[in-house]
Scaffold this active site. Structure first.
Site, PDB file in Angstrom:
ATOM      1  N   ASP A 162      43.748  43.164  45.097  1.00 55.51           N
ATOM      2  CA  ASP A 162      43.243  41.972  44.410  1.00 55.51           C
ATOM      3  C   ASP A 162      43.812  40.747  45.113  1.00 55.51           C
ATOM      4  OD1 ASP A 162      42.548  44.078  42.679  1.00 55.51           O
ATOM      5  OD2 ASP A 162      42.724  42.797  40.906  1.00 55.51           O
ATOM      6  N   LYS A 225      36.205  38.458  41.016  1.00 58.35           N
ATOM      7  CA  LYS A 225      37.034  38.490  39.819  1.00 58.35           C
ATOM      8  C   LYS A 225      37.316  37.062  39.362  1.00 58.35           C
ATOM      9  CE  LYS A 225      41.812  39.894  38.592  1.00 58.35           C
ATOM     10  NZ  LYS A 225      43.014  40.599  39.088  1.00 58.35           N
ATOM     11  N   LYS A 261      34.800  41.655  37.846  1.00 61.32           N
ATOM     12  CA  LYS A 261      36.008  41.886  37.053  1.00 61.32           C
ATOM     13  C   LYS A 261      36.421  40.604  36.330  1.00 61.32           C
ATOM     14  CE  LYS A 261      40.915  43.268  37.429  1.00 61.32           C
ATOM     15  NZ  LYS A 261      41.976  43.791  38.334  1.00 61.32           N
TER      16      LYS A 261
END
Length: 325
Positions: A162, A225, A261
């Protein structure tokens, strides 16, 4: 209620190879803020699921959780306890009452230093370890250090990374710089899937969110995300609507499916249901599986398990009965 497809391979879907940078395509991206906000305000009431249907949706939500601990006082012991919860996120008696076999969460997300104990604790489970990287959460360390951090996390065994983008590239409209940065991060990840954290609460406008989403996908992000969870504003429905529609448009243009996400502030089971309904309405059933959809969450799992116990017994239980670690 048993669903044999609920145990899902988190890396079953083809990766996003990206596209050459196209500034004209980026500049063509717009966002009608008032229309987006009206549509987002209608989302919580558009689809209502009850009883067994609600329990089934909540079980699916669990399989899409990136169970996360990103605290300054994380220890190997805490991570091992979190991984035990990841392996058995719902008490066995509740699953039996619901007619379900074992399920797991989508991944466990930790800092780089906690990768090793997480991998050891998850051995044999099939649950991937995700590591936050690139100077998380601010993303302001030198680029070579951020790239090296990715490479070290991949070498340590993380199968998902991430990353956080440089917000300044978005705020100054330097889309080429954002593309080049994201492309370098994608290359450093090698076989590991990369989730691009936009930190949407710091991007200034929904149009910036839309353009940043397109640039990151163009540069090869496997997921986009919302947030690090450390900003003052994290995942919201208007931002999510913008990002999932960017994903839909990218798929229309390229045929490639990119994951989504939402992260930060999603702590209630009813919120999980709203996000799942959003994904189904805007992108379809493929995005109800954890190779294309994740929740970045820590406390969400506890509330879902509490709602499942209420479904089985008719009574709400105390929070301590569903501890995460």
């Amino acid at each position: 209620m048993s669903d044999p497809a609920i145990q899902l391979n988190a890396h079953a879907h083809a990766r996003n190879p990206g596209l050459p940078f196209d500034l004209d395509r980026v500049r063509a991206v717009q966002a009608n803020t008032s229309a987006i906000e009206r549509r987002a305000a209608s989302l919580p009431g558009r689809r209502s699921v009850k009883k067994d249907w609600q329990a089934a949706w909540l079980l699916r939500a669990i399989t899409c959780i990136d169970l996360t601990t990103l605290a300054g006082d994380d220890t190997a012991g805490r991570v091992r306890r979190l991984c035990a919860k990841a392996r058995q996120p719902v008490r066995a008696d509740l699953l039996e009452a619901l007619g379900m076999g074992p399920i797991t969460v989508g991944a466990v997300c930790v800092y780089h230093d906690m990768i090793e104990p997480a991998i050891e604790a998850l051995q044999g489970s099939g649950i991937p370890v995700a590591a936050v990287s690139t100077g998380f959460p601010a993303g302001l360390s030198p680029l070579d250090l951020r790239i090296a951090e990715i490479e070290r996390s991949v070498q340590a065994g993380a199968s998902e990374i991430d990353i956080v983008i440089s917000r300044r590239h978005v705020l100054t409209g330097n889309w080429q710089a954002l593309y080049d940065e994201m492309r370098a991060f994608r290359a450093a990840c090698g076989p590991a899937h990369v989730k691009a954290i936009l930190a949407t609460g710091e991007l200034g406008s929904l149009r910036n969110v839309a353009r940043a989403s397109h640039v990151c996908m163009m540069a090869g992000a496997d997921f986009i995300k919302t947030s690090t969870g450390k900003e003052s504003v994290n995942a919201t429905l208007p931002v999510s609507l913008v990002m999932v529609r960017a994903i839909r448009e990218y798929q229309r243009q390229t045929g490639v499916k990119v994951g989504y996400k939402p992260a930060g502030g999603i702590s209630k089971a009813k919120d999980a249901l709203t996000y799942l309904a959003l994904m189904k309405d805007e992108l379809g059933d493929d995005w109800l599986r954890n190779d294309l959809f994740r929740f970045g969450a820590s406390s969400l799992l506890g509330d879902i398990e509490r709602q499942l116990e209420h479904h089985v017994t008719g009574r709400y239980s105390a929070g301590h009965r569903h501890a995460l670690s």
